[in-house]
Design an enzyme around this catalytic site. Structure first.
Site, PDB file in Angstrom:
ATOM      1  CB  SER A 140      -0.907   0.017   1.232  1.00 56.25           C
ATOM      2  OG  SER A 140      -1.614   1.237   1.278  1.00 56.25           O
ATOM      3  CE1 TYR A 153      -4.008  -2.301   4.984  1.00 58.10           C
ATOM      4  CE2 TYR A 153      -2.951  -0.229   4.387  1.00 58.10           C
ATOM      5  CZ  TYR A 153      -3.637  -1.376   4.024  1.00 58.10           C
ATOM      6  OH  TYR A 153      -3.941  -1.603   2.701  1.00 58.10           O
TER       7      TYR A 153
HETATM    8  P1  NAP Z   1     -11.858  -5.421  -0.109  1.00 55.02           P
HETATM    9  O1  NAP Z   1     -12.709  -4.776  -1.162  1.00 55.02           O
HETATM   10  O2  NAP Z   1     -12.194  -5.231   1.318  1.00 55.02           O
HETATM   11  O3  NAP Z   1     -11.776  -7.002  -0.456  1.00 55.02           O
HETATM   12  C1  NAP Z   1     -11.020  -7.806   0.390  1.00 55.02           C
HETATM   13  C2  NAP Z   1     -10.950  -9.219  -0.153  1.00 55.02           C
HETATM   14  O4  NAP Z   1     -10.095  -9.986   0.718  1.00 55.02           O
HETATM   15  C3  NAP Z   1     -12.294  -9.919  -0.162  1.00 55.02           C
HETATM   16  O5  NAP Z   1     -12.350 -10.767  -1.297  1.00 55.02           O
HETATM   17  C4  NAP Z   1     -12.264 -10.759   1.129  1.00 55.02           C
HETATM   18  O6  NAP Z   1     -13.049 -11.941   1.049  1.00 55.02           O
HETATM   19  C5  NAP Z   1     -10.797 -11.135   1.159  1.00 55.02           C
HETATM   20  N1  NAP Z   1     -10.319 -11.521   2.487  1.00 55.02           N
HETATM   21  C6  NAP Z   1     -10.344 -10.812   3.654  1.00 55.02           C
HETATM   22  N2  NAP Z   1      -9.814 -11.539   4.659  1.00 55.02           N
HETATM   23  C7  NAP Z   1      -9.436 -12.722   4.120  1.00 55.02           C
HETATM   24  C8  NAP Z   1      -8.856 -13.902   4.640  1.00 55.02           C
HETATM   25  N3  NAP Z   1      -8.521 -14.017   5.940  1.00 55.02           N
HETATM   26  N4  NAP Z   1      -8.616 -14.948   3.796  1.00 55.02           N
HETATM   27  C9  NAP Z   1      -8.957 -14.869   2.483  1.00 55.02           C
HETATM   28  N5  NAP Z   1      -9.512 -13.776   1.927  1.00 55.02           N
HETATM   29  C10 NAP Z   1      -9.753 -12.727   2.742  1.00 55.02           C
HETATM   30  O7  NAP Z   1     -10.323  -4.959  -0.263  1.00 55.02           O
HETATM   31  P2  NAP Z   1      -9.553  -4.239  -1.484  1.00 55.02           P
HETATM   32  O8  NAP Z   1      -9.666  -2.771  -1.323  1.00 55.02           O
HETATM   33  O9  NAP Z   1      -9.940  -4.867  -2.762  1.00 55.02           O
HETATM   34  O10 NAP Z   1      -8.039  -4.597  -1.094  1.00 55.02           O
HETATM   35  C11 NAP Z   1      -7.305  -5.636  -1.723  1.00 55.02           C
HETATM   36  C12 NAP Z   1      -5.827  -5.487  -1.337  1.00 55.02           C
HETATM   37  O11 NAP Z   1      -5.348  -4.215  -1.771  1.00 55.02           O
HETATM   38  C13 NAP Z   1      -5.558  -5.548   0.189  1.00 55.02           C
HETATM   39  O12 NAP Z   1      -4.369  -6.267   0.419  1.00 55.02           O
HETATM   40  C14 NAP Z   1      -5.366  -4.087   0.565  1.00 55.02           C
HETATM   41  O13 NAP Z   1      -4.559  -3.922   1.706  1.00 55.02           O
HETATM   42  C15 NAP Z   1      -4.702  -3.550  -0.694  1.00 55.02           C
HETATM   43  N6  NAP Z   1      -4.869  -2.099  -0.855  1.00 55.02           N
HETATM   44  C16 NAP Z   1      -6.112  -1.536  -1.010  1.00 55.02           C
HETATM   45  C17 NAP Z   1      -6.237  -0.155  -1.143  1.00 55.02           C
HETATM   46  C18 NAP Z   1      -7.555   0.526  -1.263  1.00 55.02           C
HETATM   47  O14 NAP Z   1      -7.604   1.760  -1.169  1.00 55.02           O
HETATM   48  N7  NAP Z   1      -8.646  -0.172  -1.509  1.00 55.02           N
HETATM   49  C19 NAP Z   1      -5.077   0.644  -1.142  1.00 55.02           C
HETATM   50  C20 NAP Z   1      -3.835   0.036  -0.991  1.00 55.02           C
HETATM   51  C21 NAP Z   1      -3.743  -1.337  -0.862  1.00 55.02           C
HETATM   52  P3  NAP Z   1     -14.641 -11.939   1.501  1.00 55.02           P
HETATM   53  O15 NAP Z   1     -15.373 -11.205   0.393  1.00 55.02           O
HETATM   54  O16 NAP Z   1     -14.986 -13.362   1.562  1.00 55.02           O
HETATM   55  O17 NAP Z   1     -14.722 -11.206   2.799  1.00 55.02           O
END
Ligand code: NAP
Length: 245
Positions: A140, A153
């Site tokens: 991130s 985080y």
């Molecule tokens: P999100 O919309 O909250 O989706 C999270 C995903 O992770 C969902 O598919 C969830 O499954 C799954 N998950 C959560 N806990 C898990 C576990 N213990 N085992 C297996 N799967 C699990 O998140 P996102 O924004 O797409 O983020 C994806 C990645 O990008 C993360 O690593 C996050 O830190 C990184 N990131 C995001 C942002 C941002 O602004 N969005 C910025 C920087 C980095 P369920 O649907 O079954 O709950």
């Protein structure tokens, strides 16, 4: 003779960035394994969508923080699709709180999913990924912003970046690249939940490109690293954030 598809396992692909990565890699010709934690309905709907579009796809429930579930997930993918070529470590959570107000349980949960989850899949991938494969970990841009509330985080993602650099070197001889993509704010549940419209707008105005990232922006960078054109990039962290840091 039709070429055999390469196989991509994407953790946390039921929604958000992971779902966009699944759609993009399916379009690029990969057979897709969609991991999720609890959202079976969304994962199954995505499988149906990809299959309808002509791809091979399966959904696999596994909590990435549990080593035995990760081992079983690799075995299921191997049995149903074949040996994995591309591993995308995308599953993650974001629970911000000032460090002084972070409970032991919250600390442990963040590290269990964001850091140990990546460790668990990397350890399997070391012996189970095909020669010439690709590993892409999600970090991130918050690591560069040092915003209050993000200490834990950022700690989880700093470890992921460290794993990325060292593991790339440990895989010498297997022709596998290991890189990380570090998004800025992206419009998903993880970022949007719990924020006011004003807070969202403040984040949206931060990058010189003056908008939030969209999941497809990140999927395009992952696809580059997973594809032919990304072959010479190894052990790097690529920030994809509209220029915010
Ligand atoms: P999100 O919309 O909250 O989706 C999270 C995903 O992770 C969902 O598919 C969830 O499954 C799954 N998950 C959560 N806990 C898990 C576990 N213990 N085992 C297996 N799967 C699990 O998140 P996102 O924004 O797409 O983020 C994806 C990645 O990008 C993360 O690593 C996050 O830190 C990184 N990131 C995001 C942002 C941002 O602004 N969005 C910025 C920087 C980095 P369920 O649907 O079954 O709950």
């Amino acid at each position: 003779m039709t070429a055999i598809s390469q196989i991509a396992l994407i953790t946390g692909a039921s929604r958000g960035i992971g779902a966009s990565i699944a759609r993009r890699l399916a379009r690029d010709g990969f057979a897709i394994a969609i991991n999720y934690a609890s959202n079976a309905a969304e994962a199954d709907a995505l499988v149906a969508e990809l299959v309808q579009a002509g791809a091979s796809a399966i959904a696999i429930q596994a909590d990435v923080s549990k080593a035995e579930q990760v081992q079983a997930m690799f075995a299921t993918v191997e049995e149903k699709l074949g040996k994995i070529d591309v591993l995308v470590n995308n599953a993650g959570i974001l629970k911000t709180a000032p460090l002084a107000q972070t409970s032991d349980d919250l600390y442990a949960l963040n590290f269990a999913i964001n850091t140990q989850g990546v460790f668990n899949t990397l350890r399997e991938a070391a012996t189970r990924l095909n020669e010439g494969g690709r590993i892409i970990n999600l970090s991130s841009t918050t690591l560069a912003l040092n915003l209050p509330g993000y200490a834990i985080y950022n700690g989880t993602k700093a470890a992921v970046e460290a794993f990325t650099r060292v593991f790339a070197r440990e895989l010498r001889g297997r022709r596998i690249t290991v890189n990380a993509v570090a998004p800025g704010p992206v419009a998903t549940d993880l970022f949007l939940n719990g924020k006011t419209e004003e807070q969202i707008q403040t984040f949206a105005k931060m990058p010189p490109l003056e908008r939030l990232g969209q999941p497809d922006d990140i999927a395009a960078v992952v696809a580059f690293l997973a594809g032919k054109d990304g072959a010479w990039v190894n052990g790097q962290v690529l920030r994809a954030n509209g220029g915010v840091a």
